[in-house]
Scaffold this active site. Structure first.
Site, PDB file in Angstrom:
ATOM      1  N   SER A 134      -1.056   1.260  -3.600  1.00 32.38           N
ATOM      2  CA  SER A 134      -0.612   0.266  -4.541  1.00 32.38           C
ATOM      3  C   SER A 134       0.544  -0.513  -4.470  1.00 32.38           C
ATOM      4  O   SER A 134       1.162  -1.134  -5.440  1.00 32.38           O
ATOM      5  CB  SER A 134      -0.542   1.330  -5.686  1.00 32.38           C
ATOM      6  OG  SER A 134       0.652   2.252  -5.708  1.00 32.38           O
ATOM      7  N   GLU A 135       1.322  -0.602  -3.171  1.00 27.68           N
ATOM      8  CA  GLU A 135       2.569  -1.104  -2.980  1.00 27.68           C
ATOM      9  C   GLU A 135       2.448  -2.582  -3.348  1.00 27.68           C
ATOM     10  O   GLU A 135       3.522  -3.102  -3.945  1.00 27.68           O
ATOM     11  CB  GLU A 135       2.787  -1.124  -1.351  1.00 27.68           C
ATOM     12  CG  GLU A 135       3.324   0.304  -1.306  1.00 27.68           C
ATOM     13  CD  GLU A 135       2.173   1.354  -0.584  1.00 27.68           C
ATOM     14  OE1 GLU A 135       2.538   2.383  -0.025  1.00 27.68           O
ATOM     15  OE2 GLU A 135       0.870   1.032  -1.120  1.00 27.68           O
TER      16      GLU A 135
END
Length: 260
Positions: A134-135
């Protein structure tokens, strides 16, 4: 002070559990150091044949790095005098572990937690667990774990996960070949035990030297790999386990492995 990682031995298996359920088992330097210490202890004991890595509770295996913004607002910093981040150190130690590491994915594995999953040798996950990186949603990219993502994910899926930040389920990860098994939560422990039985009953020396060979061959050209493989095979044939394995095969009996 609460210990962030718990270990438990059951016969030939050492289980390592990230015990920060209140923080969704997020990674920090203390967790990484404790896992590394547990792997060191497991390798030092010839009676240990496999390691299980898991998280506490049923919600998260590991939600990634426990990011605490610095004074300037950045999510983390790296000391220029010691540029090796603790996540890189942990992944390197897992990569070099001579024992098989089985990931028991009890819940969501996101960001760095997905990297831990990919650094395991074998993986059994809950079919409803969310897995992904999810960076990009917070202005980053999963740089630290990219080597392990590249090794385990098809390119198109890798790009989709990295560019959208949207996760997939354990069942979808199984269909894509990212993990070995995806099961309902109630069947997780039984499936892990089944897999452990299949691994720990095999030659520990063959597995140990085989993992070493595989790690080295991955970095070699084809010509160098073939030359190295012959060297490794000849040396493996001289081990006590190889001699016992061939004797047991010829005598039609179960081998008695000595890890020698």
């Amino acid at each position: 002070m609460k210990v962030p990682v718990r270990t438990e031995r059951d016969g030939a298996v050492l289980s390592i559990m990230i015990d920060r359920e209140e923080r969704r088992n997020a990674l920090n330097e203390s967790v990484a150091s404790a896992i590394i210490s547990a792997l060191d202890a497991a390798e030092a004991n010839r009676d240990i044949r496999a390691v299980v890595l898991t998280g506490a509770g049923e919600k998260a295996f590991c939600a990634g790095g426990d990011l605490q913004p610095a004074a300037d607002g950045t999510p983390f910093t790296i000391d220029p005098a010691n540029p090796r981040h603790y996540v890189a150190g942990l992944l390197t130690r897992m990569e070099r572990c001579s024992l098989p590491i089985i990931g028991r994915i009890n819940g969501h594995a996101l960001a760095g937690g997905f990297g831990l999953l990919c650094a395991c040798d074998l993986v059994v996950a809950r079919e409803d667990a969310l897995l992904g990186v999810s960076e990009v949603k917070v202005g980053l990219f999963p740089m630290m774990i990219l080597p392990f993502l590249l090794r385990n994910l098809p390119n198109r899926l890798l790009m989709e996960l990295c560019l959208t930040g949207e996760p997939i389920t354990g069942a979808e990860a199984k269909a894509a070949g990212i993990i070995n098994y995806a099961v309902p939560g109630a069947e997780l422990d039984a499936k892990v035990s089944w897999l452990l039985d299949r691994v720990t009953g095999k030659s520990p020396t063959g597995i140990r030297l085989g993992k070493q060979g595989l790690r080295n061959i991955r970095e070699m050209s084809m010509a160098n790999a073939l030359e190295y493989a012959q060297f490794m095979l000849v040396n493996m044939a001289r081990t006590g386990d190889a001699k016992e394995g061939f004797a047991a095969f010829n005598e039609k009996r179960a081998p008695n492995w000595t890890a020698e």
